[in-house]
Design an enzyme around this catalytic site. Structure first.
Site, short mmCIF file in Angstrom:
data_model
loop_
_atom_site.label_atom_id
_atom_site.label_comp_id
_atom_site.label_asym_id
_atom_site.label_seq_id
_atom_site.Cartn_x
_atom_site.Cartn_y
_atom_site.Cartn_z
N HIS A 68 1.14 3.57 8.33
CA HIS A 68 0.25 4.50 9.05
C HIS A 68 1.14 5.38 9.92
O HIS A 68 2.18 4.91 10.41
CB HIS A 68 -0.74 3.74 9.94
CG HIS A 68 -1.73 2.91 9.16
ND1 HIS A 68 -2.70 3.46 8.35
CD2 HIS A 68 -1.89 1.56 9.08
CE1 HIS A 68 -3.42 2.49 7.80
NE2 HIS A 68 -2.95 1.34 8.22
N HIS A 89 -9.14 -10.08 -0.50
CA HIS A 89 -8.95 -9.92 0.95
C HIS A 89 -10.10 -10.68 1.61
O HIS A 89 -11.25 -10.26 1.54
CB HIS A 89 -9.00 -8.44 1.32
CG HIS A 89 -8.84 -8.17 2.78
ND1 HIS A 89 -7.82 -7.41 3.29
CD2 HIS A 89 -9.57 -8.56 3.85
CE1 HIS A 89 -7.93 -7.34 4.61
NE2 HIS A 89 -9.00 -8.04 4.97
N HIS A 133 0.87 -1.18 0.00
CA HIS A 133 0.00 0.00 0.00
C HIS A 133 0.91 1.23 0.00
O HIS A 133 1.62 1.45 0.98
CB HIS A 133 -0.87 0.03 1.26
CG HIS A 133 -1.79 -1.16 1.37
ND1 HIS A 133 -3.07 -1.15 0.92
CD2 HIS A 133 -1.58 -2.40 1.88
CE1 HIS A 133 -3.64 -2.34 1.15
NE2 HIS A 133 -2.75 -3.11 1.74
N ASP A 185 2.34 -6.97 2.56
CA ASP A 185 1.16 -6.17 2.92
C ASP A 185 1.62 -4.87 3.58
O ASP A 185 1.02 -4.40 4.54
CB ASP A 185 0.22 -6.96 3.85
CG ASP A 185 -1.15 -6.30 3.97
OD1 ASP A 185 -1.40 -5.32 3.25
OD2 ASP A 185 -1.96 -6.76 4.80
O1 DOR Z 1 -3.80 -4.40 7.98
C1 DOR Z 1 -4.16 -4.06 6.88
N1 DOR Z 1 -3.98 -2.80 6.43
N2 DOR Z 1 -4.75 -4.94 6.09
C2 DOR Z 1 -5.29 -4.60 4.91
O2 DOR Z 1 -5.75 -5.45 4.22
C3 DOR Z 1 -5.34 -3.18 4.50
C4 DOR Z 1 -4.21 -2.46 5.06
C5 DOR Z 1 -4.26 -0.97 4.90
O3 DOR Z 1 -4.64 -0.50 3.84
O4 DOR Z 1 -3.88 -0.27 5.84
#
Ligand code: DOR
Length: 424
Positions: A310, A180, A64, A306
């Site tokens: 954040h 997912h 991401h 993954d």
């Molecule tokens: O923990 C996660 N964060 N799992 C996901 O599938 C999405 C991801 C996110 O976009 O932060």
């Protein structure tokens, strides 16, 4: 410009290559693979001492990069910097950006920005418009624009019939759907695995049935229309059993897991530190063992990260923090530490899981250490010991589950398109 990697262990499972040799790279192109190139003139010599490894560049099919919309967490350039540091020469970004990648224009935005990175960053596009789960996107238009697959990662397509139609359409478009697998109604606001630890902490749990149920659903739907399907970040022993049985039945299912699922359990959550929260969550020792076994026996096709950045602020309150952990800079090192060094996984099989298979699943051109090919390699030292210090990560976000972990093995150089794009 001539580079010489002397006495290096070249590992390329696509050619059955695993030997100590000399590799020359002339003006970006692999120009020689054989012993005793020492007499050859080179502008730079990298001495492998028989222990450094040269492997095809790693590829992470599940990251991401938050671009567009949440670039305070990560952007395509900083995400790519983290990827390069981890030995990756390519990655596929999930479409849950703001707004989601669901149109040819948004696909092109990622592709255009990715050109500046020096590695191959490709976008997944959403299965439904706006990731709302109501109306399917135009698969062919997205493919033509350059999307490498479809996903609603972060959530499943809730409506099973809509998902079945999307899968059916992939028979024609040729696209892969990466799903997912978590039923949000079963999750019902849960924040960590449901069990002893969630009870002890007095927080709402995420029932493993949420994952097993959607994994089984996707496989049944794919089987019903003869389509292939890829299962994202497998974390339960139940899902592993369902996928193993489906593969035995000849159903076209592939799947992935991330290093945290074969390394940790929900015991980590006793710290009440949201950096250990992700979805699906860390589970129990039984699950951890099942994931490890499935990586070793080939049920799991690839290791992904993954990588889900954040900010520290967002992660500061245990109960309300968003799910997700960064992983690009630790994936190789953790896999070496947890699976290779204990003698469970060969280097060749590891490269299959982290480089060959993800490209194969996405239908991308293979990358190999072959004369005449542009150098696309990671050079790693399997013995280098280091400690994961979040502040030192290239990613904008520091939410790693491996903080403070002492690892054995590290990427030291990444080459892509014939150029050195990273050096430790
Ligand atoms: O923990 C996660 N964060 N799992 C996901 O599938 C999405 C991801 C996110 O976009 O932060």
């Amino acid at each position: 410009m001539k580079l010489l990697f002397k006495n290096i262990r070249a590992v390329d499972p696509s050619q059955g290559l695993d030997c100590i040799t000399d590799i020359t790279v002339t003006d970006g192109i692999i120009s020689g693979i054989s012993e005793n190139k020492s007499a050859v003139y080179a502008d730079r010599i990298i001495e492998g001492k028989g222990s450094l490894v040269a492997a095809p560049g790693l590829f992470d099919m599940h990251v991401h990069f938050r671009d567009p919309g949440q670039t305070y967490k990560e952007d395509i350039l900083t995400g790519a910097a983290a990827a390069k540091a981890g030995g990756f020469t390519g990655a596929a970004c999930m479409p849950n950006t703001k707004p989601p990648i669901d149109s040819p224009e948004s696909v092109r935005y990622v592709i255009d920005k990715a050109r500046q990175t020096g590695i191959n960053i490709l976008p997944f596009a959403a299965v439904t418009k706006g990731m709302k789960g109501e109306e399917l996107t135009d698969q062919k238009a997205l493919l033509e624009a350059g999307a490498c697959g479809l996903s609603e990662d972060g959530r499943p397509v809730e409506n099973a019939e809509l998902m079945r139609r999307a899968l059916e359409l992939t028979n024609d478009s040729g696209m892969l759907i990466s799903s997912h697998c978590e039923d949000l109604r079963i999750i019902n606001g849960g924040i960590i695995n449901k069990g002893e630890i969630s009870r002890k902490l007095g927080v709402r749990g995420m029932d493993r049935a949420s994952e097993d149920y959607i994994t089984a659903r996707e496989i049944a739907l794919a089987a019903s229309c003869g389509a292939r399907v890829h299962i994202c970040h497998v974390s339960t022993y139940g899902s592993v059993n369902i996928i193993r049985a489906a593969k035995r039945d000849g159903i076209k299912v592939t799947c992935e897991t991330a290093p945290h699922y074969f390394t940790y359990t929900d015991e980590k959550l006793l710290s009440r530190d949201a950096d250990y929260r992700m979805s699906p969550p860390l589970r129990t020792e039984r699950d951890r063992q099942a994931i490890e076994e499935a990586v070793l026996d080939g049920t799991i096709d690839c290791i992904i990260t993954d990588h889900a950045p954040h900010s520290a602020d967002e992660k500061s309150v245990f109960e309300s923090a968003p799910n997700g952990v960064v992983g690009l800079e630790t994936s190789l090192a953790v896999t070496l530490t947890r699976l290779y060094h204990p003698g469970k996984l060969s280097l060749s099989r590891m490269i299959e899981l982290m480089s060959v298979n993800p490209r194969k699943i996405l239908g991308l051109a293979p990358v190999s250490i072959k004369i005449g090919e542009p150098a696309d390699m990671c050079i790693f030292d399997p013995e280098l010991r280091w400690e994961v210090i979040p502040a030192e990560l290239h990613s904008k976000s520091k939410n790693t589950v491996f903080k403070g972990e002492k690892l054995r093995g590290r990427n030291i150089m990444t080459l892509c398109g014939g150029k050195i794009v990273y050096e430790l």
